[in-house]
Design a protein around this motif. Structure first.
Motif, PDB file in Angstrom:
ATOM      1  N   MET A 182      26.541 -18.150  89.329  1.00 34.80           N
ATOM      2  CA  MET A 182      26.549 -16.924  90.296  1.00 34.80           C
ATOM      3  C   MET A 182      25.048 -17.063  90.866  1.00 34.80           C
ATOM      4  N   VAL A 183      23.836 -17.528  89.687  1.00 32.56           N
ATOM      5  CA  VAL A 183      22.462 -17.808  89.322  1.00 32.56           C
ATOM      6  C   VAL A 183      22.354 -18.393  90.111  1.00 32.56           C
ATOM      7  N   SER A 184      22.590 -19.754  89.020  1.00 32.68           N
ATOM      8  CA  SER A 184      22.255 -21.140  89.966  1.00 32.68           C
ATOM      9  C   SER A 184      22.090 -21.733  91.422  1.00 32.68           C
ATOM     10  N   ALA A 185      23.270 -21.391  91.739  1.00 36.16           N
ATOM     11  CA  ALA A 185      23.652 -21.212  93.108  1.00 36.16           C
ATOM     12  C   ALA A 185      22.783 -20.617  94.162  1.00 36.16           C
ATOM     13  N   PRO A 186      22.175 -19.545  94.379  1.00 37.11           N
ATOM     14  CA  PRO A 186      21.828 -18.380  95.245  1.00 37.11           C
ATOM     15  C   PRO A 186      20.316 -19.258  94.948  1.00 37.11           C
ATOM     16  N   LEU A 187      19.964 -19.349  94.084  1.00 34.19           N
ATOM     17  CA  LEU A 187      18.802 -19.561  93.322  1.00 34.19           C
ATOM     18  C   LEU A 187      18.235 -21.564  94.466  1.00 34.19           C
ATOM     19  N   ALA A 218      25.673 -24.058  85.009  1.00 32.36           N
ATOM     20  CA  ALA A 218      24.426 -24.245  86.018  1.00 32.36           C
ATOM     21  C   ALA A 218      24.688 -25.602  87.176  1.00 32.36           C
ATOM     22  N   LEU A 219      25.611 -26.479  86.159  1.00 30.74           N
ATOM     23  CA  LEU A 219      25.688 -27.833  87.293  1.00 30.74           C
ATOM     24  C   LEU A 219      26.501 -27.645  87.974  1.00 30.74           C
ATOM     25  N   ALA A 220      27.672 -26.899  87.675  1.00 26.52           N
ATOM     26  CA  ALA A 220      28.126 -26.624  88.865  1.00 26.52           C
ATOM     27  C   ALA A 220      27.938 -25.882  89.510  1.00 26.52           C
TER      28      ALA A 220
END
Length: 526
Positions: A340-345, A417-419
């Motif tokens: 949920m953090v890696s996607a919006p960033l 994070a990759l996902a």
């Protein structure tokens, strides 16, 4: 969106831990319940979208669904605070655990049902209503990026703050915070009602699509080869909206539905039988949906591995060292925060830097199909990393007798994070594609189509995990005795095959809204 996501994700993200710790449910069974709930949350938006497009409109569907969500969360608060609604506690993994009674199961399942229906009714209907406030496709695409960023950021907050409260303070307080977030979100939404552009529902467009099929079948023996443009029926307002004066050549069989025959048109110019003659627009709308179906279907097998990965990652976290310093222990349900953090960033980076740079170099905004393809590749790589990490975890577990493996839970971060980065490409890409390409009467349904294939993927993941449990010994209740790495390698192969299928579908597909894409690029270059 932020308030309702905090409410929904606050109880969903930690549901596996809640069912295991408070309701004495076995670990794999709890993961299966989690998959079913997430399947419903992502599947039911299609029903909300149909109701919004056909009858009530987005605004009414959103506030009604918000109230239903609140009712469900209140029931979950009661299940967490009243001892009579939960079975006696016991040690995790013990064979002496008392299962919940029918009444206890009924209350918690009823709460989950209402909360699920409410979350599903608002999630993508809010996206459609937001996009309806803009006319420029570029602005709509940018809105979807920020909309999905809000979805992920709010989910990240709920996965950390609310999940921490649930694990370390009390479940009742954690669910109570979800209820407060729901109330605040609904209040803010209603407060802004006078500023919104409201799109009125035009009646069910699906009835018109069904009429096309029926009419084409009824006229199947009529020849089309010698027919001119005057032989096809158009609505009075269709002259300006339909570019082609005759039906397109694809799926010729359906063209018969708009072909005028004797007795189809009454003396006043109206259609005598709506199930025998349709408008040219209705025929072309159905063709558009048929053309999009193969691309839409690729999302199912893209999301199935991700759904399984999310549930299994929580089980992995339960068996790993979750200490962050000497005093703080990471809740297992919070591990999904790295998605949920890696996607919006990534979305912010793409929207503000990479996509504008791409546009300056190529002269056009990156089309949705390219963005979706990159998402496929990253999600497949995530499965491979998951398999490698799980192999190492199992090897470490063989050297210890304790159920907790002396391996940091942060080993799960790269795969998650990759996902998340992959979802930053394919999720907004799919949403923009369907919103751009779907018929105008189906805009709410368009954004919900992404939710629909994700929902199907959760159900499919539940069935797939069930088959694996019956056929192999890879997923026992004690995952340290299984071979979860084999499961991840199977998902990797599924992802590779599906990516090949996607490439074929994307190569064959021609944008229906290509003019809009061109307008978007030219407008943004000015």
């Amino acid at each position: 969106m932020a308030g309702l996501t905090l409410a929904g994700q606050g109880w969903m993200n930690n549901l596996i831990v809640y069912m295991i710790g408070e309701y004495n449910v076995k670990s794999i069974d709890a993961a299966q319940i989690w998959n079913v709930v997430n399947g419903c949350v992502t599947m039911f938006p299609i029903l909300g979208a149909i109701i919004a497009d056909s009858f009530l409109g987005c605004f009414s569907v959103i506030w009604i669904s918000s109230l239903i969500s609140l009712l469900g969360i209140v029931l979950l608060v009661l299940s967490a605070t009243l001892d009579s609604l939960r079975p006696p506690p016991c040690d995790n993994g013990s064979n002496l655990c008392i299962p919940p009674s029918k009444l206890q199961f009924a209350v918690v399942y009823l709460g989950m049902t209402f909360a699920t229906i409410g979350a599903a009714g608002t999630r993508f209907t809010l996206g459609t209503m937001g996009a309806d406030q803009f006319n420029n496709p570029k602005h709509q695409g940018s809105f979807f990026n920020w909309f999905i960023s809000t979805l992920y950021i709010s989910s990240a907050i709920s996965s950390t703050v609310i999940v921490y409260v649930e694990d370390n303070v009390s479940w009742g307080l954690g669910f109570g915070l979800c209820a407060v977030a729901n109330v605040v979100g609904l209040a803010v939404f209603m407060f802004g009602s006078r500023f919104y552009h409201h799109v009125r529902p035009q009646g069910s467009p699906f009835t018109g699509l069904a009429r096309v099929v029926v009419a084409a079948i009824r006229k199947r023996k009529i020849l089309l080869s010698l027919k001119s443009e005057d032989d096809y029926h158009r609505a009075h307002d269709e002259e300006a909206t339909v570019v082609a004066s005759t039906p397109t050549t694809t799926f010729k069989f359906l063209n018969r539905a708009a072909l005028k025959t004797e007795g189809d048109i009454g003396p006043d110019g109206s259609i005598t039988n709506l199930w025998k003659l349709c408008t040219l627009r209705q025929v072309e709308d159905l063709k558009t949906l048929i053309k999009l179906f193969p691309l839409w279907s690729t999302g199912i097998f893209l999301s199935t591995p991700l759904a399984i990965q999310s549930s299994l990652a929580t089980l992995q976290a339960l068996t790993m060292d979750r200490h962050l310093g000497p005093h703080f222990k990471i809740p297992p349900g919070s591990m999904l925060v790295f998605i949920m953090v890696s996607a919006p960033l990534t979305i912010i980076l793409l929207d503000q830097f990479l996509y504008p740079a791409w546009q300056k170099i190529t002269g056009q905004f990156p089309p949705p199909l390219q963005r979706i393809g990159i998402g496929h590749v990253l999600c497949v790589l995530s499965m491979a990393v998951s398999a490698v990490v799980e192999f190492r975890r199992l090897k470490t577990a063989q050297d210890v007798s304790n159920s907790i493996v002396p391996m940091s839970v942060f080993w799960l971060v790269p795969q998650l994070a990759l996902a998340g980065i992959g979802e930053a490409f394919h999720f907004p890409g799919n949403t923009a594609l369907f919103y751009q390409e779907f018929p105008a009467a189906l805009k709410s349904t368009a954004t919900a189509m992404v939710a629909m294939f994700i929902g199907i993927a959760y159900y499919l993941s539940t069935a797939l995990v069930g088959v694996v449990r019956r056929v192999t010994g890879w997923l026992p209740n004690d995952i340290n005795q299984g071979r979860m790495d084999h499961v991840y390698w199977v998902l990797f192969v599924v992802g590779v095959v599906n990516f090949g299928y996607y490439l074929v579908c994307a190569w064959l597909y021609k944008y229906q809204g290509q003019e809009n894409v061109a307008d978007q690029s030219s407008t943004s270059n000015k």
